[in-house]
Structure formats: C-alpha cells, structure tokens
Motif scaffolding. Structure first.
Motif, PDB file in Angstrom:
ATOM      1  N   ASN A 346     -19.903  56.704 -15.567  1.00 17.73           N
ATOM      2  CA  ASN A 346     -20.635  57.407 -14.510  1.00 17.73           C
ATOM      3  C   ASN A 346     -22.060  56.887 -14.473  1.00 17.73           C
ATOM      4  N   THR A 352     -20.614  53.277 -22.241  1.00 16.90           N
ATOM      5  CA  THR A 352     -19.429  53.338 -23.104  1.00 16.90           C
ATOM      6  C   THR A 352     -19.271  52.008 -23.843  1.00 16.90           C
ATOM      7  N   SER A 372     -11.576  57.173 -32.685  1.00 23.62           N
ATOM      8  CA  SER A 372     -11.283  57.711 -31.364  1.00 23.62           C
ATOM      9  C   SER A 372     -12.564  57.732 -30.516  1.00 23.62           C
ATOM     10  N   GLY A 373     -12.453  57.276 -29.279  1.00 26.68           N
ATOM     11  CA  GLY A 373     -13.605  57.281 -28.371  1.00 26.68           C
ATOM     12  C   GLY A 373     -14.516  56.085 -28.549  1.00 26.68           C
ATOM     13  N   SER A 374     -14.091  55.099 -29.370  1.00 19.61           N
ATOM     14  CA  SER A 374     -14.983  53.952 -29.615  1.00 19.61           C
ATOM     15  C   SER A 374     -14.967  52.963 -28.453  1.00 19.61           C
ATOM     16  N   GLY A 375     -13.970  53.078 -27.534  1.00 21.31           N
ATOM     17  CA  GLY A 375     -13.980  52.217 -26.345  1.00 21.31           C
ATOM     18  C   GLY A 375     -12.819  51.228 -26.277  1.00 21.31           C
ATOM     19  N   LYS A 376     -11.786  51.430 -27.091  1.00 24.43           N
ATOM     20  CA  LYS A 376     -10.668  50.466 -27.117  1.00 24.43           C
ATOM     21  C   LYS A 376      -9.943  50.415 -25.762  1.00 24.43           C
ATOM     22  N   SER A 377      -9.571  51.592 -25.261  1.00 24.50           N
ATOM     23  CA  SER A 377      -8.855  51.611 -23.975  1.00 24.50           C
ATOM     24  C   SER A 377      -9.756  51.090 -22.864  1.00 24.50           C
ATOM     25  N   THR A 378     -11.037  51.417 -22.967  1.00 27.58           N
ATOM     26  CA  THR A 378     -11.986  50.968 -21.935  1.00 27.58           C
ATOM     27  C   THR A 378     -12.000  49.442 -21.876  1.00 27.58           C
ATOM     28  N   ARG A 381      -9.038  48.288 -20.021  1.00 28.21           N
ATOM     29  CA  ARG A 381      -9.149  48.581 -18.576  1.00 28.21           C
ATOM     30  C   ARG A 381     -10.097  47.600 -17.890  1.00 28.21           C
ATOM     31  N   GLU A 499      -1.687  51.548 -27.525  1.00 32.43           N
ATOM     32  CA  GLU A 499      -1.140  52.513 -28.477  1.00 32.43           C
ATOM     33  C   GLU A 499       0.367  52.654 -28.346  1.00 32.43           C
ATOM     34  N   HIS A 530      -3.352  52.627 -33.390  1.00 34.60           N
ATOM     35  CA  HIS A 530      -3.990  53.501 -34.369  1.00 34.60           C
ATOM     36  C   HIS A 530      -3.426  53.246 -35.758  1.00 34.60           C
TER      37      HIS A 530
HETATM   38  P1  ATP Z   1      -8.793  56.841 -28.293  1.00 33.93           P
HETATM   39  O1  ATP Z   1      -8.502  56.050 -29.516  1.00 33.93           O
HETATM   40  O2  ATP Z   1      -9.058  58.268 -28.637  1.00 33.93           O
HETATM   41  O3  ATP Z   1      -7.820  56.662 -27.191  1.00 33.93           O
HETATM   42  P2  ATP Z   1     -10.642  54.885 -27.237  1.00 33.93           P
HETATM   43  O4  ATP Z   1     -11.314  54.128 -28.321  1.00 33.93           O
HETATM   44  O5  ATP Z   1      -9.520  54.219 -26.537  1.00 33.93           O
HETATM   45  O6  ATP Z   1     -10.209  56.337 -27.736  1.00 33.93           O
HETATM   46  P3  ATP Z   1     -11.817  55.189 -24.645  1.00 33.93           P
HETATM   47  O7  ATP Z   1     -10.642  55.891 -24.059  1.00 33.93           O
HETATM   48  O8  ATP Z   1     -12.063  53.791 -24.255  1.00 33.93           O
HETATM   49  O9  ATP Z   1     -11.782  55.298 -26.233  1.00 33.93           O
HETATM   50  O10 ATP Z   1     -13.099  56.063 -24.326  1.00 33.93           O
HETATM   51  C1  ATP Z   1     -14.403  55.663 -24.702  1.00 33.93           C
HETATM   52  C2  ATP Z   1     -15.386  56.703 -24.151  1.00 33.93           C
HETATM   53  O11 ATP Z   1     -15.357  56.703 -22.757  1.00 33.93           O
HETATM   54  C3  ATP Z   1     -15.070  58.120 -24.595  1.00 33.93           C
HETATM   55  O12 ATP Z   1     -16.297  58.732 -24.919  1.00 33.93           O
HETATM   56  C4  ATP Z   1     -14.465  58.759 -23.385  1.00 33.93           C
HETATM   57  O13 ATP Z   1     -14.814  60.121 -23.302  1.00 33.93           O
HETATM   58  C5  ATP Z   1     -15.118  58.006 -22.234  1.00 33.93           C
HETATM   59  N1  ATP Z   1     -14.190  57.886 -21.107  1.00 33.93           N
HETATM   60  C6  ATP Z   1     -12.948  57.387 -21.128  1.00 33.93           C
HETATM   61  N2  ATP Z   1     -12.396  57.403 -19.901  1.00 33.93           N
HETATM   62  C7  ATP Z   1     -13.333  57.939 -19.089  1.00 33.93           C
HETATM   63  C8  ATP Z   1     -13.364  58.217 -17.682  1.00 33.93           C
HETATM   64  N3  ATP Z   1     -12.340  57.954 -16.884  1.00 33.93           N
HETATM   65  N4  ATP Z   1     -14.489  58.760 -17.189  1.00 33.93           N
HETATM   66  C9  ATP Z   1     -15.538  59.033 -17.961  1.00 33.93           C
HETATM   67  N5  ATP Z   1     -15.570  58.782 -19.287  1.00 33.93           N
HETATM   68  C10 ATP Z   1     -14.480  58.248 -19.847  1.00 33.93           C
END
Ligand code: ATP
Length: 581
Positions: A346, A352, A372-378, A381, A499, A530
C-alpha cells in the motif's frame, strides 16, 4: 464521442444500434396511431345518426379492411422494434460484461487489494443489468415518445391550438417534477446501492466463513451483522421506493389533470360555439389514448436519471490502468535477477521488500525460507508480476518483467499454490486448464506423473467425475496433486512452488514429493517451504527476514554459518521429536 454514447458507455456499434432502436420505436408508435385513426373514423361513422346522417356500410367494411391491414403493419413494426431494442441491448450488455471481465483480468493485484469481491461482482452483473434495462426499456421508448408526441401536438394544433395546448400543457410539467426532484431520490438510490453492496459483502463473508463461524460459535454475532445489513437494505429499499413513488405519482396526477383540462376547455369552446361536438370528442379520445404510454415513461424516468450512478461506477472501473507490456518478447533464458528491489503493498504502508538483490540461475532450484511474514510469497508474486515493484527491477533472461505483458509472462511460468483453486467441472477439464491444447493422452500422462491416477481411478466416473464447487470433495493432498498435474501439462520453464508440502500427512507428502520431482526436472524452480528438510538439496537457499536477504548459500553452508537459517533448522529438528502427551 457524442454525449449520449459516453453517458451509456456504448461502443460505436451500440450507439448506432441505439439510434436504430429509437427509430424502430418511433415507427411502432406511428403504426399504433394508424389503428387509432381507423378506430376514430369508425366512431365518427357510428355516431353519424346522432346528427341526422346515416352509416355507410361500404365505408365501414373499408374501415374493417384497413383495421386488418394496420394490425399487420403494427405486428411487423413491433417485431422490428423488439429485435432492435431488446435483442440488440442484450448483445451490447454481453459485450460490456465481456470487456469489463477482460479489463479486470489485466488489472494489477493492487486493485483487488483495495476493492472487495462483492463490489466487482456488482459492477459486472448489476450495473450492466441496470444499464441494459435502461437501454432496452427506457431510452428508445422515451425518445420515440418525445418524437411522436411532438408530431401529434403539431398535428392537433393545426386543427385547434387551444385544445392541443390543453392536452399537452401538463406533459412538460409532469416530466419537470421528476427531473427537478432527481437529487432527492438519486441520493436515496445511492444509499440503497451502498446498503446493497454492504449486504452482499456480508452474505459473502458469512457463506465463505461458515466453517469458522460454526467452529467458533459465532452464529449469533455474525448472523446479527448479516441481519443488520439486510435490514438496512430493506429499510433503504422501502425509503427509495417511497421517495421515488411520491414524485412519480405526483407527476402522474399532474399529467392526468390534462384530461380534465381538455374536457373543460373543450366544453367551454363547445358552449361558446367555437368547436363542433365531434372534433371535441375526438380530442378527448386522443388525450386518453396518448397519456397511457406517457404514464409508463414517467414511472421509468427516475431509473433513467439515476442509472448514471451505475454507469459512473463502470467508467471508474474501466479507467483503472491495466498492466501493460509486450506480448511479443521471446524469453530464451530464465535467469531471474532482483536488482535493488523495493516493494510496498500500500502506498502509505511499510515496505515489504527492501533493497533486495539476488540471483536465481536458470535450471536451478532456489528455496526461499524465513520466518512468517518475511516476504517469501511476495517475492514469488513479484517474479510473476502479480504486482509491480516500487523500486529497482526484476529481470528474467535480462528482460525487465515490467516490460512484459503479464499474460505473456505467465505463459513461461507454472504455479503450485497451497491454496488450489478448482472449478466446478470434471477432473479432466480441471487438469486441462494447464494447457487447453493438450490431448486426452497428454492430460492423463500429466495426471499419472503427478500421482493423481491413484485417486482418480477410485472416482465414480474416473477423469469425467464432476468435482463440485472448488473441488470440495477432494482432500488437501489430492487438490495439490491436481494442481501439480496442471503445472506438468503446462510444462513452463519457470516453476513457482508456494508451500506445496505444508500441512500434509506423510503419505500425501511422499506422493507430492514424487510429483514435484517429475515437475521440476530441468526447470528454474523457486520453492517456498516451511519444512526445511524438504529443501535441503536445493542448489541455493535464500533466507529472508523482514523483506531483506539475510543469508544465502547451500544447506551445509548456511548451517555452518550458524545464523538465522541454522536457528530455524535447529528449531524444526527439535520439533520432530515433539509428541502430544
Ligand atoms: P508466510 O510464511 O506466513 O506465508 P511470507 O514470508 O510468505 O509469510 P508474505 O506473504 O510475503 O510473507 O507477506 C509479507 C508481508 O506482506 C506481511 O507483513 C504481510 O502482512 C504483507 N502482505 C502480504 N500480502 C499482502 C497484501 N495483499 N496486502 C497488504 N499486505 C500484504
């Protein structure tokens, strides 16, 4: 673009069709006048004995014949009218829905972050339906009536302007009431629409979350939120209908006063010897006849006036810039590079991904790990350009992904999400989504390699078994294997595994591991796992924390480093010894 065309968001063809619909409606109105003219002649002939004349039966038979001919003409005109207004407007709204759906497909994910699903569904279904109804039932009729009423007004004024004036003076007054009061009921309509959106959001949340609601005994709490939303919607619907009804009924009363006025003026002129009885009677008959369709138009006019709210919403959606890029660029090499990448979901939120630089060599397996939340999925994407980076750049084979059309980029990638989306279709078709050109043999070979044949053979109709909504009849492991089969069928050079092995029993995990091994051979693979033991053999492991690369190397190197990876790995090793007492 003409104002009317833009007001209705019409294509050029739609605008041309609308003009044709107006012409067809006008023609229908004139054809109806034909039969009315015949009827009037009949009345005049029948009342001749009252003034000492005789009825001419020859003329009567001629009128009957004319009546039959005019019925035929009316039928043809109405048929043409139906085709030009209804069929064409339904075709135009189908086009509108398809173009909105196509536009939505190309929008950045940030758009979906900001909007909720029920709003988009409303755009696609209700707003287009409102526009469709106005286009088919209101605009051509109002325009055609305006034309035919003006023509009748001029014709009758030619015979007696005083009678014509008394007949038509209330028409602008009645329409004026509806137009002037539009702000009032427009506001009510807006409020009603907002309440409708809120209610459909609540219904969606309630149904989607039904499992959690039951598990956590939230029935009362969640149901009362839904009930409140539905009650508000009902209250505002009644208020809107009442608010609109007051003005519509008021306008209809004012219009109908025209009948009394015509009779009054006619009687006055008759007693003053300024008009004959029969012409006066004809004026009264005409006024009764022409007010019928006007009364209907008055009831439809508010819909015409506030339909712009729906059109504006569609316009706003269509103005959101889609993600653009070249669909031609041929990618030959699949090294993925992050160069000082920054990203925030945002605009006013936190970053992120921060200043991330990393290399994923083609044909290698790279694992992304981290808390968790470190940004892997981001990260995954961003590689697939679901979102655009806010700083730096990501390249694949040296080409900036921002310059590539997202759909073209996607043709080079296969995804295996943990959250598998399945469609209410056969197993066969659900796998074939990976490659719509694949033959049945290829689909079955992919299913076999993804270890799906084992559970598909147990299904009542094998590959032709219907899955039900979102494949609710399958287990988590089976769903994931189907998604691997899709990816295998797609055979894309880059594979993103999100995952894929989390939360599965050992047997399912073993099946999935075999399926994945079949999928990833020779590909550029990015895997988020994980369970660190599953990625021990990855060519490189990238350890993320708070959107930054903390460590990078092979499993052995990272364990030897004794940092974050070592800590995460040790915790997981310990957890293997845990048991429920
Ligand atoms: P996990 O292992 O729990 O899946 P992750 O390492 O894959 O976590 P991400 O899903 O990449 O983490 O998220 C990283 C950060 O971005 C988190 O703080 C999450 O809250 C935020 N985030 C993820 N998706 C969105 C979104 N669509 N809009 C806003 N913030 C997001």
């Amino acid at each position: 673009m003409p104002k009317l065309q833009s007001a209705f968001m019409l294509t050029d063809k739609g605008y041309r069709d609308m003009k044709k619909a107006i012409a067809a409606c006008t023609l229908s109105n004139f054809s109806l006048m034909l039969s009315f003219g015949v009827m009037i002649q009949l009345v005049v002939e029948l009342i001749k004995p009252l003034s000492g004349g005789t009825v001419s039966w020859n003329f009567m038979w001629l009128l009957f014949a004319l009546g039959i001919v005019s019925a035929g003409i009316i039928f043809l005109c109405l048929k043409n009218d139906y085709k030009k207004t209804y069929v064409v407007s339904y075709m135009e709204s189908e086009n509108a829905r398809v173009s909105i759906a196509e536009h939505i497909r190309k929008l950045p994910m940030s758009f979906f972050n900001a909007k909720d699903l029920s709003e988009i569904t409303t755009n696609l279904m209700e707003d287009v339906a409102t526009s469709e109804h106005v286009l088919s039932h209101v605009v051509p009729q109002i325009a055609a009536n305006a034309i035919s009423i003006t023509a009748i007004c001029l014709m009758t004024a030619f015979f007696d302007w005083r009678m014509a004036l008394s007949m038509f003076i209330t028409v602008p007054l009645a329409f004026g009431i509806i137009v002037v009061s539009r702000r009032f009921y427009g506001r009510l309509h807006e409020k009603h629409m907002a309440a409708k959106l809120a209610a459909s959001g609540q219904v969606q949340e309630y149904i989607e979350g039904i499992k959690v609601i039951r598990a956590c005994n939230l029935d009362g709490e969640k149901f009362s939120a839904l009930e409140d939303a539905l009650r508000t919607m009902k209250r505002l619907a009644i208020a809107m209908e009442f608010g609109t009804g007051v003005f519509v009924t008021g306008a209809q009363v004012v219009l109908q006063a025209g009948i009394g006025l015509t009779v009054l003026v006619g009687t006055n002129l008759l007693t003053g010897g300024k008009i004959e009885f029969i012409p006066m009677l004809l004026f009264v008959l005409i006024v009764v006849r022409i007010y019928g369709p006007i009364l209907t138009e008055l009831a439809l006019l508010p819909e015409f006036l506030y339909h712009r709210i729906a059109v504006n919403r569609m316009k706003t959606l269509m103005e959101v810039q889609p993600m653009e890029g070249s669909g031609e660029t041929d990618l030959r090499d699949f090294d993925i590079e992050f160069e000082n990448v920054d990203f925030q979901y945002n605009q006013d939120g936190e970053e992120t991904i921060r200043d991330m630089t990393l290399s994923i060599p083609a044909g290698s397996i790279t694992a992304l790990v981290g808390p968790s939340g470190s940004g892997k999925s981001t990260v995954s994407r961003l590689i697939a350009r679901f979102w655009d980076v806010t700083g730096g750049r990501i390249t694949i084979g040296g080409v900036d992904v921002k310059t590539l059309d997202p759909e073209h980029l996607m043709s080079y990638m296969s995804f295996v999400f943990q959250d598998v989306v399945l469609f209410n279709d056969t197993i066969y078709n659900n796998i074939r989504i990976g490659n719509m050109n694949a033959s049945r043999e290829e689909v079955m070979a992919a299913a076999k390699a993804a270890r799906c044949d084992e559970f598909i053979s147990r299904m009542p109709d094998g590959y032709d078994t219907l899955l039900g909504e979102n494949g609710s009849t399958l287990s988590g492991g089976e769903r994931q294997r189907l998604s691997i089969a899709r990816a295998l069928l797609k055979d894309a050079p880059v594979v993103l595994l999100d995952e894929a092995t989390a939360s599965l029993d050992p047997e399912s995990e073993a099946y999935i591991q075999q399926a994945i091994s079949n999928l990833i051979g020779g590909k550029t693979v990015i895997v988020i796992a994980h369970r660190l033991r599953t990625i021990k053999n990855a060519d490189q492991i990238i350890v993320l924390d708070q959107g930054r690369v903390m460590e990078q190397g092979t499993h052995d190197e990272l364990v030897a480093l004794g940092g974050l990876y070592h800590r995460l790995y040790s915790i997981q090793q310990e957890s293997l010894g845990w048991s429920v007492r």
